[in-house]
Design an enzyme around this catalytic site. Structure first.
Site, PDB file in Angstrom:
ATOM      1  N   HIS A 173      34.030  39.328  43.547  1.00  0.00           N
ATOM      2  CA  HIS A 173      34.754  38.333  44.362  1.00  0.00           C
ATOM      3  C   HIS A 173      35.056  38.910  45.744  1.00  0.00           C
ATOM      4  O   HIS A 173      34.776  38.281  46.771  1.00  0.00           O
ATOM      5  CB  HIS A 173      36.057  37.937  43.644  1.00  0.00           C
ATOM      6  CG  HIS A 173      36.968  37.070  44.478  1.00  0.00           C
ATOM      7  ND1 HIS A 173      37.177  35.733  44.194  1.00  0.00           N
ATOM      8  CD2 HIS A 173      37.712  37.346  45.573  1.00  0.00           C
ATOM      9  CE1 HIS A 173      38.011  35.239  45.104  1.00  0.00           C
ATOM     10  NE2 HIS A 173      38.362  36.197  45.950  1.00  0.00           N
ATOM     11  N   GLU A 174      35.625  40.091  45.754  1.00  0.00           N
ATOM     12  CA  GLU A 174      36.031  40.682  47.035  1.00  0.00           C
ATOM     13  C   GLU A 174      34.829  40.971  47.925  1.00  0.00           C
ATOM     14  O   GLU A 174      34.848  40.683  49.121  1.00  0.00           O
ATOM     15  CB  GLU A 174      36.844  41.956  46.791  1.00  0.00           C
ATOM     16  CG  GLU A 174      38.223  41.680  46.221  1.00  0.00           C
ATOM     17  CD  GLU A 174      39.062  40.793  47.131  1.00  0.00           C
ATOM     18  OE1 GLU A 174      38.940  40.903  48.358  1.00  0.00           O
ATOM     19  OE2 GLU A 174      39.826  39.974  46.609  1.00  0.00           O
ATOM     20  N   HIS A 177      33.434  38.040  49.756  1.00  0.00           N
ATOM     21  CA  HIS A 177      34.086  37.685  51.022  1.00  0.00           C
ATOM     22  C   HIS A 177      33.341  38.325  52.191  1.00  0.00           C
ATOM     23  O   HIS A 177      33.271  37.752  53.283  1.00  0.00           O
ATOM     24  CB  HIS A 177      35.548  38.124  51.040  1.00  0.00           C
ATOM     25  CG  HIS A 177      36.460  37.170  50.331  1.00  0.00           C
ATOM     26  ND1 HIS A 177      36.532  35.835  50.656  1.00  0.00           N
ATOM     27  CD2 HIS A 177      37.324  37.362  49.306  1.00  0.00           C
ATOM     28  CE1 HIS A 177      37.417  35.249  49.861  1.00  0.00           C
ATOM     29  NE2 HIS A 177      37.908  36.142  49.030  1.00  0.00           N
ATOM     30  N   TYR A 188      39.419  30.650  56.976  1.00  0.00           N
ATOM     31  CA  TYR A 188      40.262  30.929  55.803  1.00  0.00           C
ATOM     32  C   TYR A 188      41.549  30.118  55.819  1.00  0.00           C
ATOM     33  O   TYR A 188      42.658  30.657  55.826  1.00  0.00           O
ATOM     34  CB  TYR A 188      40.556  32.424  55.732  1.00  0.00           C
ATOM     35  CG  TYR A 188      40.874  32.909  54.336  1.00  0.00           C
ATOM     36  CD1 TYR A 188      39.963  32.754  53.303  1.00  0.00           C
ATOM     37  CD2 TYR A 188      42.084  33.519  54.055  1.00  0.00           C
ATOM     38  CE1 TYR A 188      40.248  33.192  52.023  1.00  0.00           C
ATOM     39  CE2 TYR A 188      42.384  33.959  52.781  1.00  0.00           C
ATOM     40  CZ  TYR A 188      41.461  33.793  51.768  1.00  0.00           C
ATOM     41  OH  TYR A 188      41.750  34.229  50.510  1.00  0.00           O
ATOM     42  N   GLU A 197      37.178  30.900  49.136  1.00  0.00           N
ATOM     43  CA  GLU A 197      37.669  31.468  47.882  1.00  0.00           C
ATOM     44  C   GLU A 197      36.756  31.127  46.711  1.00  0.00           C
ATOM     45  O   GLU A 197      36.460  31.962  45.862  1.00  0.00           O
ATOM     46  CB  GLU A 197      39.076  30.926  47.592  1.00  0.00           C
ATOM     47  CG  GLU A 197      40.171  31.789  48.132  1.00  0.00           C
ATOM     48  CD  GLU A 197      40.041  33.230  47.645  1.00  0.00           C
ATOM     49  OE1 GLU A 197      39.929  33.454  46.434  1.00  0.00           O
ATOM     50  OE2 GLU A 197      40.026  34.125  48.492  1.00  0.00           O
ATOM     51  N   ASP A 270      49.944  30.025  50.974  1.00  0.00           N
ATOM     52  CA  ASP A 270      48.626  30.511  50.548  1.00  0.00           C
ATOM     53  C   ASP A 270      47.518  29.993  51.481  1.00  0.00           C
ATOM     54  O   ASP A 270      46.473  29.530  51.019  1.00  0.00           O
ATOM     55  CB  ASP A 270      48.389  30.095  49.077  1.00  0.00           C
ATOM     56  CG  ASP A 270      47.057  30.582  48.520  1.00  0.00           C
ATOM     57  OD1 ASP A 270      46.611  31.679  48.921  1.00  0.00           O
ATOM     58  OD2 ASP A 270      46.468  29.867  47.680  1.00  0.00           O
ATOM     59  N   HIS A 275      43.771  29.656  47.342  1.00  0.00           N
ATOM     60  CA  HIS A 275      43.557  30.128  45.965  1.00  0.00           C
ATOM     61  C   HIS A 275      43.938  29.062  44.943  1.00  0.00           C
ATOM     62  O   HIS A 275      43.873  29.305  43.743  1.00  0.00           O
ATOM     63  CB  HIS A 275      44.383  31.379  45.673  1.00  0.00           C
ATOM     64  CG  HIS A 275      43.985  32.579  46.454  1.00  0.00           C
ATOM     65  ND1 HIS A 275      44.532  32.897  47.667  1.00  0.00           N
ATOM     66  CD2 HIS A 275      43.075  33.554  46.190  1.00  0.00           C
ATOM     67  CE1 HIS A 275      44.002  34.021  48.116  1.00  0.00           C
ATOM     68  NE2 HIS A 275      43.106  34.436  47.248  1.00  0.00           N
TER      69      HIS A 275
HETATM   70 ZN   LIG Z   1      39.459  35.938  47.668  1.00  0.00          ZN
END
Ligand SMILES: [Zn+2]
Length: 356
Positions: A173-174, A177, A188, A197, A270, A275
């Site tokens: 996931h990271e 990005h 974002y 996301e 957020d 998210h």
């Molecule tokens: Zn993320």
């Protein structure tokens, strides 16, 4: 605001701020302390990242022909916050004693593998970017993140979160990005942020499925399984199969993700619910992938990858823009007569995102 070379690196932490906010307000200092500390650290890092990233991009050497092998370097922060820390494992060296280092090394490799073998992409930037990661960051640090140039993992506080190198999909996931940063560069915030996301969850899950050799039917479709401590009532951070069902806990609260547009959450927190509302495109991907069957990275994943990297997705795309492009990409990739574009279109319809 202008950014260097058009890049807008996302400072995304695995654990979203709304979860840490909830923990930080707990009466028990053993729970609120690490959460507050993590929130403070994250907010500091958020302010700092742009400068370092611009510097690194400006100073990057000219790329050679990209290799089919990853170039990983692992560092240990020794529970401090200096980055990258002390080098503890280089590419090609044998596993050492530290399981955290070894897991991070494998996770970086698994991410590199999926992108190369399934989509012919050489690392995060498509040009062989070395993969650096630091483990044992800070004390009781309840997070992991990609800071625009490297991965950083905390050990968790042991009360709510365990070691952040445990879930391979979180590593994927990271790093995804980073892929988004180098391609569609989705803003974002709000819907483009939720798409950013979601794309990270989609490829994070695919990296896990690819590593385990699972079909769409066999996959758990969870993000962060194994990360929550045994005392927490929950199975993961998010569920693509059943958004909103990942956890329901006295301390953490309930998973706030919607599965369809009917339950879309309007919020300023957020980053406008990035998210939270990512549950909707996540669920659309799950529906498309399971309808098509087989290995999810081959059809649904290929379509999503084509959209992410195809050049037509704008930085401020909404769900409906993304959805239309997936249908178009499915037709282009698999043909007008195929089941693929129909399955993709139906999936978006099921989550209430209009495509016509
Ligand atoms: Zn993320």
């Amino acid at each position: 605001m202008t950014t260097h070379g058009g890049f807008e690196p996302v400072f995304c932490t695995v654990v979203p701020p709304h979860v840490l906010d909830k923990l930080a307000s707990n009466d028990d200092p053993a729970l609120s302390g690490p959460a507050r500390r993590t929130l403070m650290r994250d907010s500091e890092l958020r302010g700092r990242r742009r400068v370092t990233t611009e510097f690194r991009l400006a100073a990057a050497p000219a790329a050679k022909a990209p290799s089919d092998q990853p170039l990983r370097t692992l560092y240990d922060a020794g529970h401090g916050t200096g980055l990258p820390g002390t080098e503890v494992r280089a590419e090609g060296s044998e596993p050492g004693q530290d399981a955290t280092v070894n897991r991070a090394y494998s996770g970086l490799g698994a991410t590199f593998d999926l992108y190369l073998k399934a989509y012919g992409r050489h690392s995060i930037d498509g040009d062989g970017l070395p993969l650096d990661a630091t483990v044992h960051y800070d004390e009781n640090y309840n997070n992991a993140f990609w800071n625009g140039e490297q991965m950083v993992f905390g050990d968790g506080d042991g009360e709510i979160f365990l070691d952040f190198t445990i879930p391979i999909d979180v590593i994927g996931h990271e790093l995804t990005h980073g892929v988004t940063q180098y391609t569609a560069n989705l803003t974002y915030f709000g819907q483009p942020g939720a798409l950013n996301e979601s794309v990270s969850d989609v490829f994070g899950s695919l990296i896990k499925q690819y590593t385990l050799g699972q079909t769409a039917a066999e996959a758990d479709w969870l993000i962060g399984a194994g990360l929550l401590a045994p005392s927490v009532t929950g199975k993961a951070l998010r569920s693509m199969k059943e958004p909103g069902s990942a956890y329901d806990d006295d301390v953490l609260g309930k998973d706030p993700q919607p599965a369809t547009m009917d339950d879309y959450v309007r919020t300023g927190r957020d980053n406008g619910g990035v998210h939270i509302n990512s549950g909707i495109p996540n669920h659309a991907f799950y529906l498309a992938a399971t309808a098509l069957g087989g290995y999810a990275w081959e059809k649904a994943g290929q379509v999503w990858y084509d959209v992410l990297t195809g050049g037509e997705l704008t930085e401020r795309a909404f769900f409906t823009d993304f959805a239309k492009l997936t249908v178009k990409a499915a037709r282009e990739r698999f043909g007008d007569g195929g089941e693929e574009f129909q399955a993709v279109g139906k999936a978006w319809e099921q989550v209430g995102v209009r495509i016509s």
